[in-house]
Design a protein around this motif. Structure first.
Motif, PDB file in Angstrom:
ATOM      1  N   SER A 200       0.829  -1.207   0.000  1.00  0.00           N
ATOM      2  CA  SER A 200       0.000   0.000   0.000  1.00  0.00           C
ATOM      3  C   SER A 200       0.867   1.263   0.000  1.00  0.00           C
ATOM      4  O   SER A 200       1.888   1.323   0.680  1.00  0.00           O
ATOM      5  CB  SER A 200      -0.915   0.002   1.228  1.00  0.00           C
ATOM      6  OG  SER A 200      -1.599   1.241   1.342  1.00  0.00           O
ATOM      7  N   ASP A 202      -0.016   3.893   1.385  1.00  0.00           N
ATOM      8  CA  ASP A 202      -0.330   4.557   2.647  1.00  0.00           C
ATOM      9  C   ASP A 202       0.558   4.003   3.760  1.00  0.00           C
ATOM     10  O   ASP A 202       0.470   2.824   4.112  1.00  0.00           O
ATOM     11  CB  ASP A 202      -1.805   4.329   2.996  1.00  0.00           C
ATOM     12  CG  ASP A 202      -2.244   5.132   4.212  1.00  0.00           C
ATOM     13  OD1 ASP A 202      -1.375   5.640   4.942  1.00  0.00           O
ATOM     14  OD2 ASP A 202      -3.467   5.232   4.439  1.00  0.00           O
ATOM     15  N   VAL A 205      -1.254   2.103   6.525  1.00  0.00           N
ATOM     16  CA  VAL A 205      -1.666   0.733   6.181  1.00  0.00           C
ATOM     17  C   VAL A 205      -0.479  -0.203   6.265  1.00  0.00           C
ATOM     18  O   VAL A 205      -0.574  -1.314   6.796  1.00  0.00           O
ATOM     19  CB  VAL A 205      -2.298   0.701   4.772  1.00  0.00           C
ATOM     20  CG1 VAL A 205      -2.611  -0.744   4.361  1.00  0.00           C
ATOM     21  CG2 VAL A 205      -3.567   1.546   4.729  1.00  0.00           C
ATOM     22  N   ARG A 206       0.664   0.217   5.748  1.00  0.00           N
ATOM     23  CA  ARG A 206       1.859  -0.633   5.823  1.00  0.00           C
ATOM     24  C   ARG A 206       2.252  -0.900   7.261  1.00  0.00           C
ATOM     25  O   ARG A 206       2.733  -1.989   7.597  1.00  0.00           O
ATOM     26  CB  ARG A 206       3.021   0.020   5.073  1.00  0.00           C
ATOM     27  CG  ARG A 206       2.809   0.139   3.571  1.00  0.00           C
ATOM     28  CD  ARG A 206       4.125   0.367   2.852  1.00  0.00           C
ATOM     29  NE  ARG A 206       4.812   1.564   3.311  1.00  0.00           N
ATOM     30  CZ  ARG A 206       4.618   2.784   2.806  1.00  0.00           C
ATOM     31  NH1 ARG A 206       3.746   2.953   1.819  1.00  0.00           N
ATOM     32  NH2 ARG A 206       5.296   3.818   3.266  1.00  0.00           N
TER      33      ARG A 206
END
Length: 490
Positions: A200, A202, A205-206
């Protein structure tokens, strides 16, 4: 007054005819019998009834089933119930358990198989309460003996992390191959979610999957092997199920992934996406040299250990467990016989993985120079510590003289790799680097096998034959150069 049910059971006919008041006649319908007293061949349907054992004299359990098309079907069910009740023998407590089992069976449910209930009785578990898969697996692992700590840890982790969460609520007698297939489907979907999150754009998110790894094919195979073993014992020893539903499950091959080289393009893609071309990666020699330079500047005590793994392909446990008398720098030889591994977080000293794993290997001049410098540094630390220096007998030790914990070594390696800015590899991947460099330098498979301590050449060939891109290019035109051509220049 309630009609008493025959304790031996009986088979009879009943119908849905009603009297003048609209009440169903059931078994009292005069049409059910012919003039001679026999049952009418077409009127009504067959039924059965039997009185089940009870706990008190005032309690009754009249078990009835109706709607059978033929007498044989009703008689078969009655015989089935009698066979179940006969399993109790003269044991009144067991008779009540079997009575509970029969009484609790729904009208649309089949009665338990006689063989299954017999197996439960022999196994010493309640005949009336189905054993859940969670209960069986917990009892199974608790009764295992003679396993190595690593195997016990592996079984326990599989049961705790995967098998019980996915299969635990299912009665072991009802466990089917579809349930197991659903579990692996869920794990595949979880893998896909982890991979997508890691890729991702983002950062938030990671961050949710930092340190979380997908379950690889080899791990899936080991998980299935644990379940198969547990269910094999369920069939043969506990006799709770007639067959093993895990035997029909097929998974993708658990063959280890092929090592790949951190080429310039692979590094550029990793820098953009954070993705590795393969779970197993190999540094180029310049990358490996850059890491050793960085480690020498930032962790002088572990730098020689990393260099030895990279030069001679030792496993982590073999390097951590290397003893002083295993290292002979005067004769330039190293003996690998013992290793220190971790079960959970508990260090365990044990022999190397196989007979081929115990090996004597030569040391090169550059390796010996680094190890001599390390010994001189270790001697100075010991002199400063005096009597507080522990006598571990180990070659590689911490600055205070105590043994390295294997997981601490791996963590320190990961930290150094990340801080260096180099593309990531695992500590174990240094063995892949060693094998690749040996092949690039002209060593044959037999030499690589002996250096790495593999039991067979096949294992070495299957796992470590990936070579550097530059080495592959050296032979790219070999065939073309051998084929004569008569093509004339235009």
């Amino acid at each position: 007054m309630r009609r008493r049910v025959n304790p031996e059971g009986s088979v009879y006919k009943r119908c849905t005819c009603k009297d003048a008041n609209g009440k169903t006649l059931g078994s009292k319908c005069p049409k059910l019998r012919r003039a001679g007293g026999g049952w009418h061949p077409t009127h009504g349907s067959w039924a059965m009834q039997i009185e089940l054992p009870v706990r008190t004299k005032t309690e009754r359990r009249p078990f009835r089933r109706s709607g059978f098309d033929g007498r044989d079907a009703a008689t078969a069910l009655l015989d089935h119930i009698r066979a179940l009740l006969n399993l109790a023998g003269d044991d009144p407590h067991l008779a009540i358990q079997i009575s509970d089992l029969i009484w609790g069976t729904g009208r649309r449910e089949a009665l338990p198989d006689v063989g299954t209930v017999t197996a439960r009785i022999r196994a010493g578990v309640s005949a009336s309460v189905p054993t859940t898969t969670a209960q069986y697996l917990t009892d199974w692992i608790g009764n295992r003996r003679g396993l190595s700590p690593n195997t016990m840890r592996s079984y326990s982790d599989h049961i705790r992390l995967y098998l019980i969460p996915h299969l635990g609520d299912i009665p072991i007698q009802n466990l089917k191959d579809r349930h197991i297939t659903d579990m692996f489907t869920d794990l595949d979907e979880r893998n896909a979610a982890i991979i997508a999150a890691k890729a991702s754009p983002d950062p938030a998110v990671r961050a949710t999957v930092k340190g979380v790894r997908p379950i690889g094919p080899a791990s899936m195979q080991r998980l299935l092997a644990t379940l198969r073993k547990a269910l094999n014992d369920c069939v043969r020893k506990a006799k709770l199920v007639p067959t093993n539903p895990a035997l029909s499950i097929e998974l993708p091959s658990g063959k280890p992934p092929t090592p790949k080289v951190w080429t310039t393009k692979a590094v550029a893609r990793w820098q953009q996406t954070g993705q590795r071309p393969s779970p197993v990666m190999v540094w180029t020699p310049p990358q490996a040299g850059a890491f050793l330079d960085y480690a020498e500047r930032h962790d002088i005590m572990l730098y020689p250990l990393f260099l030895l793994i990279l030069h001679r392909g030792l496993r982590r446990g073999e390097a951590v467990g290397l003893r002083d008398f295993d290292v002979d720098l005067d004769d330039a030889v190293l003996t690998v016989a013992e290793q220190i591994t971790a079960v959970g977080y508990v260090p365990i000293v044990k022999d190397v993985k196989s007979d081929a794993g115990e090996r004597v290997m030569p040391l090169g001049a550059s390796t010996i120079t680094v190890l001599r410098d390390y010994l001189a540094r270790r001697d100075r630390l010991q002199q400063v510590s005096g009597d507080d220096w522990p006598d571990t007998g180990l070659f590689f030790v911490r600055p205070d003289g105590n043994a390295w914990h294997p997981q601490r070594v791996s963590q320190r390696f990961d930290d150094l790799v990340e801080a260096s800015g180099l593309p990531p590899v695992r500590l174990h991947d240094l063995r892949h680097c060693a094998a690749t460099y040996l092949r690039a330098g002209g060593a044959d498979i037999k030499e690589v096998q002996e250096t790495l301590g593999h039991a067979t050449q096949a294992l070495t060939s299957d796992t470590y034959t990936s070579v550097l891109l530059e080495f592959q290019r050296a032979y790219a035109d070999t065939v073309g150069d051998l084929i004569p051509r008569n093509t004339k220049a235009a």
